[in-house]
Scaffold this motif. Structure first.
Motif, mmCIF file in Angstrom:
data_model
loop_
_atom_site.group_PDB
_atom_site.id
_atom_site.type_symbol
_atom_site.label_atom_id
_atom_site.label_comp_id
_atom_site.label_asym_id
_atom_site.label_seq_id
_atom_site.Cartn_x
_atom_site.Cartn_y
_atom_site.Cartn_z
ATOM 1 N N ARG A 153 34.134 39.525 45.425
ATOM 2 C CA ARG A 153 34.989 38.811 46.158
ATOM 3 C C ARG A 153 35.921 38.003 45.302
ATOM 4 N NH1 ARG A 153 34.428 33.964 48.456
ATOM 5 N NH2 ARG A 153 32.268 33.796 47.643
ATOM 6 N N ARG B 279 36.753 38.040 41.968
ATOM 7 C CA ARG B 279 37.671 39.020 41.369
ATOM 8 C C ARG B 279 38.883 39.565 42.443
ATOM 9 N NH1 ARG B 279 32.766 41.210 39.038
ATOM 10 N NH2 ARG B 279 32.784 42.934 40.310
ATOM 11 N N ARG B 280 38.257 39.973 43.727
ATOM 12 C CA ARG B 280 39.587 40.318 44.419
ATOM 13 C C ARG B 280 40.562 39.364 44.838
ATOM 14 N NH1 ARG B 280 36.321 41.886 48.156
ATOM 15 N NH2 ARG B 280 36.450 40.232 49.425
ATOM 16 N N TYR C 184 44.609 39.081 44.472
ATOM 17 C CA TYR C 184 45.548 38.929 45.531
ATOM 18 C C TYR C 184 46.531 37.360 45.104
ATOM 19 C CZ TYR C 184 42.756 41.873 48.508
ATOM 20 O OH TYR C 184 42.329 42.943 48.980
ATOM 21 N N HIS D 68 42.968 43.392 38.163
ATOM 22 C CA HIS D 68 41.378 43.862 38.237
ATOM 23 C C HIS D 68 40.772 43.739 36.952
ATOM 24 C CE1 HIS D 68 37.717 45.782 39.786
ATOM 25 N NE2 HIS D 68 37.824 45.059 40.695
#
Length: 393
Positions: free
Chosen positions: A196, A198-199, A203, A293
């Motif tokens: 989460r 890294r996401r 974003y 990512h």
């Protein structure tokens, strides 16, 4: 990688580039003079990449040698940073990609420096519009990028040889390698362990690019435009084809945008041209997300290295989109007549854009990591006691 080996590899790469840039043209003239009368040597290319398009042509004016000097110095410092941050002595693909992006960033810096040094620029620094037009419409928009890609393998080969002979005592002594260097597979602890986190970084780091894509740019590179009395060969300025008045902020800054980074159509282009541009824009955003990512997975420090990795991710994704641009627009929205290949025109635009705006992605990466770490930081020692007293009350 230790400091001595990183410095040796970076110095070898910069010295090799300097030899090629400053001695290639005199060597060509010397060889041409020894040939039969009337014979000459044309543009030298390696795997389709120009080796002397960026070479120094003369030392009598700054425009002939200062961009090359800027490229050599920038390339040396950036490659040293890449080698210093390599997690292993063994060459890895992601480190080689970072090295290629570092030299492309140096090429972009040299490209953006050159217009201010042209003989016709006058004694004062050219205005924003003059500088921008020269940077976009140069006769060789990707010569520096081609030379960078030609020479990126030089330090990589030396790096591979050092790793291959790392157990030889003279190599260990010269480069300061410890006993058993390269045998351990232990990697540093990643900065962001949770998926989460890294996401969230991906974003947040995409926000600057999305805002730039929404703002768009007033420049076109293709000829798929509505009919006009103006010749269709002049399509890079929509003001010459139809009235176009963007907001003042967009008009001032969007000239440095990659022409294919645009989520909205311009008044002068047809639907096919905009759809092709939109497809390239989507490729750029997706490639940036994939690169970010990878940065989030392997990031171990939060300082300048993470900032530069975000910059590299933007530049690498822009070059990947330029490859798609050169292929896609050729079929759906042909470019205007160019003295060089449409692919290299797109690569020149992409390198210029990534150099000018990659810092925004790097800053977004740093900000996202700071927010993630602050959100996950443990509470102060007295916070639990105060909260318990409040609950009792």
């Amino acid at each position: 990688m230790n400091r001595r080996l990183s410095m040796a590899l970076a110095a070898y790469g910069a010295w090799s580039q300097a030899i090629l840039l400053f001695l290639f043209d005199p060597m060509k003239r010397w060889v041409t003079g020894s040939l039969v009368t009337g014979a000459s040597i044309g543009d030298v290319r390696v795997l389709g990449l120009s080796l002397d398009g960026f070479a120094v042509r003369g030392l009598d004016h700054a425009e002939g040698w200062l961009p090359q000097l800027v490229f050599i110095v920038s390339s040396g410092f950036l490659t040293y940073g890449v080698f210093r941050g390599a997690p292993r002595l063994k060459p890895q693909l992601r480190t080689v990609l970072a090295l290629a992006t570092a030299v492309l960033l140096a090429a972009g810096v040299a490209t953006l420096v050159r217009p201010a040094l042209e003989p016709g620029a006058g004694p004062a620094v050219p205005t924003y519009d003059e500088w921008l037009g020269r940077a976009q419409l140069g006769a060789e928009p990707a010569a520096a990028a081609q030379f960078a890609l030609c020479t990126v393998w030089l330090p990589v080969v030396l790096w591979f040889l050092v790793w291959r002979w790392r157990h030889w005592p003279p190599v260990r002594a010269f480069f300061g390698l410890p006993e058993g260097a390269g045998a351990s597979d232990e990697l540093p602890v990643p900065l962001l362990a949770a998926a989460r986190e890294r996401r969230d970084l991906v974003y947040a780091a995409l926000v600057p690019l999305v805002l730039l894509a929404v703002a768009g740019g007033p420049f076109l590179r293709h000829t798929n435009v509505r009919p006009s009395s103006v010749p269709t060969s002049i399509t890079f300025d929509p003001d010459r084809l139809a009235p176009y008045s963007p907001p003042a902020l967009v008009d001032e800054w969007s000239g440095l945008l990659y022409p294919a980074l645009r989520l909205r159509p311009l008044d002068t282009e047809r639907a096919a041209g905009w759809i092709a541009t939109l497809a390239v824009c989507v490729v750029l955003l997706v490639a940036t997300a994939v690169a970010l990512h990878s940065v989030a997975r392997h990031a171990t420090v939060m300082r300048g290295r993470l900032f530069m990795q975000g910059w590299y991710a933007t530049l690498l994704a822009a070059v990947a989109a330029a490859v798609m641009d050169g292929w896609l627009l050729q079929w759906f929205a042909p470019r205007r007549a160019e003295p060089v290949s449409p692919l290299w025109v797109a690569v020149g635009d992409a390198v210029r854009f990534g150099t000018a705006w990659g810092w925004a992605t790097g800053l977004a990466c740093l900000g996202a990591v700071l927010l993630v770490k602050r959100r996950g930081a443990p509470a102060a020692p007295g916070a639990d006691v105060a909260e318990e007293q409040l609950n009792d009350a």
